[in-house]
Structure formats: structure tokens, C-alpha cells
Design an enzyme around this catalytic site. Structure first.
Site, PDB file in Angstrom:
ATOM      1  N   GLU A 190       0.841  -1.193   0.000  1.00 32.72           N
ATOM      2  CA  GLU A 190       0.000   0.000   0.000  1.00 32.72           C
ATOM      3  C   GLU A 190       0.882   1.252   0.000  1.00 32.72           C
ATOM      4  O   GLU A 190       1.358   1.676   1.061  1.00 32.72           O
ATOM      5  CB  GLU A 190      -0.879   0.031   1.251  1.00 32.72           C
ATOM      6  N   GLY A 215      -6.393   6.723   0.041  1.00 31.72           N
ATOM      7  CA  GLY A 215      -7.407   7.751   0.225  1.00 31.72           C
ATOM      8  C   GLY A 215      -7.218   8.984  -0.636  1.00 31.72           C
ATOM      9  O   GLY A 215      -7.864  10.008  -0.421  1.00 31.72           O
TER      10      GLY A 215
HETATM   11  P1  PGA Z   1      -8.225   3.481   0.294  1.00 37.14           P
HETATM   12  O1  PGA Z   1      -7.526   2.832   1.584  1.00 37.14           O
HETATM   13  O2  PGA Z   1      -8.764   2.355  -0.519  1.00 37.14           O
HETATM   14  O3  PGA Z   1      -9.309   4.372   0.867  1.00 37.14           O
HETATM   15  O4  PGA Z   1      -7.176   4.241  -0.448  1.00 37.14           O
HETATM   16  C1  PGA Z   1      -6.759   1.649   1.462  1.00 37.14           C
HETATM   17  C2  PGA Z   1      -6.189   1.257   2.788  1.00 37.14           C
HETATM   18  O5  PGA Z   1      -5.742   2.124   3.553  1.00 37.14           O
HETATM   19  O6  PGA Z   1      -6.152   0.056   3.121  1.00 37.14           O
END
Ligand code: PGA
Length: 248
Positions: free
Chosen positions: A164, A170
């Protein structure tokens, strides 16, 4: 080694209330049409017990656990407590916890080991910041993070890794597919180096702004074994199409 099913997990973070069991039920109902996909939801810990009774084939997980089995750790929850509430696994080392709670690689490895000891699964998160990406050294940084966060007993039957990029969480920004492919290949090489054959069976999920519009492309990238989904997992309308996009 048989290929494991695609793994699509929703991380609700600090969102949701008991009434959102209706969202879980809608996801669980839709997931029945995709029995070839391992589907999970990690709600806030307060909702685990209430959700576990309505999850169908959706596996309920926690977003963290403490490394110790019990003791003087006010406000924390052990793996066994989460399991008793209905969690089958937990996310460990999410970048928000590494940043907000100062969790180290060693903390993350200990938490993963605690989950294994309790007979639970773990999703171990790694990823680089924007500065680290811009430095040109993201692959070296993230593979080192994985090597230091990985418990020695890791194997694909209980542990998955989630790549990630912090700058993709986000934000609506996603790395180009070639960069995801390069990172996942490097993480696979690290897993094999550390774990031998067992490293080939560990699923590596991608996480960071996965949505119904980009899921098909991301999930088709070699060595992407699934997705860890934040914002888009909060509603059945946006999470179910991601489950449906998972390849067989
Ligand atoms: P997101 O978050 O899909 O809202 O970008 C992913 C995560 O933090 O696991």
C-alpha cells in the site's frame, strides 16, 4: 503449489456503526455469486461480534491486535480476544498505525506472530511514502520493510502481504501498473529469499485507492493476489464490483 483464490478485503478504518450490518449483509449476499473469491471485511473492533453473525462467506477481521496475549495494556485487544469476538484474521502494520502509533517493523512482526499463535490469519502491510517514491528507492525501501516485518514462521496458509503506497491511500492516486508489477515482483523475490518455497504461496494484495473503475486492471497485474480496499469498501455498490473484478 496450488494458486490461492483472489483475496478482496475491505478495511473500514474508524468508520461505521451497528446499523451498517445492512451494508455487510448486502456484500455477503452478493459475494455468494463469487465463491471463487476470498472476501473479507475489517470493521472497527466494536462491530466484530455483531457483524460475525451476519457475514455469510465474508470473513470478518480486525484492523490491529496487541502482540501480547494478555496483561497490563490498557485499551488494547489481544489476538485471542478478537478471535473470540468473531475475527478470523487481522491487518497488521497499516501505514496509518505505523504513522499514528509509531509501530515499528519489529512490532508488526510480533503482532503477526501473535495472530499465528492464536490460530488466526494476518494481512501484513508495507508501502513507501511519497518522498520515498520520489527518491527513486521505493523498491529497496519497501522490500527492506517487508524483510524486517515478516515473522519467521510466515506462510501463505495464514499470512498475506498488502503493498500500500502511502501516497495512494485515500487520495485517488494509483501507481501506474508497471510500478505495481515491479513492486510485487520484488516483494515476491523477498518472500522467496526469506521463506523459501513457502514464499511462493503468500498472496500479495495491492491497496490504495482501489475502486470499481480501476480494479479489473490492477487485479490482472502479475503477482497481484487481491486488494485491500478502504473507502470503496464502505458501500456495497462500490465494494461488490471489486469482488466481481477478481480473476479466477
Ligand atoms: P483506500 O484505503 O482504498 O481508501 O485508499 C486503502 C487502505 O488504507 O487500506
Amino acid at each position: 503449489m496450488a494458486k490461492l483464490p483472489s483475496y478482496i478485503v475491505g478495511n473500514w478504518k474508524m468508520n461505521g456503526s451497528a446499523a451498517d450490518v445492512a451494508v455487510l449483509q448486502a456484500i455477503a449476499q452478493a459475494a455468494e455469486a463469487h465463491p471463487h473469491v476470498d472476501t473479507g471485511i475489517c470493521p472497527p473492533a466494536t462491530l466484530i461480534a455483531g457483524f460475525a453473525a451476519h457475514a455469510g462467506q465474508v470473513q470478518i477481521g480486525a484492523q490491529d491486535c496487541h502482540a501480547k496475549a494478555s496483561g497490563a495494556h490498557t485499551g488494547n485487544l489481544s489476538a485471542a480476544m478478537l478471535q473470540e469476538a468473531g475475527a478470523a484474521y487481522a491487518i497488521v502494520g497499516h501505514s496509518e498505525r505505523r504513522a499514528d502509533q509509531g509501530e515499528t517493523d519489529a512490532d508488526v512482526a510480533a503482532k503477526a506472530e501473535a495472530l499465528h499463535t492464536a490460530g488466526m490469519g494476518a494481512i501484513l502491510c508495507v508501502g513507501e511514502t511519497l518522498e520515498e517514491r520520489d527518491s527513486g528507492h521505493a523498491i529497496a525501501i519497501v522490500t527492506a520493510q517487508l524483510a524486517a516485518s515478516l515473522p519467521a514462521s510466515a506462510s501463505g496458509d495464514w499470512l498475506s502481504v498488502a503493498y500500500e503506497p502511502v501516497w495512494a491511500i485515500g487520495t485517488g492516486r494509483v501507481p501506474v501498473s508497471d510500478d505495481i508489477a515491479a513492486m510485487h515482483a520484488a516483494l515476491r523475490a523477498t518472500l522467496v529469499e526469506k521463506l523459501g518455497e513457502a514464499g511462493k504461496g503468500v498472496r500479495i494484495l495491492y491497496g490504495g485507492s482501489v475502486n470499481p473503475g480501476n480494479a479489473t486492471e490492477i487485479l490482472a497485474i502479475p503477482d497481484v493476489g487481491g486488494a485491500l480496499v478502504g473507502g470503496a469498501s464502505l458501500k456495497a455498490e462500490t465494494f461488490v464490483p471489486i469482488i466481481a473484478a477478481a480473476p479466477r
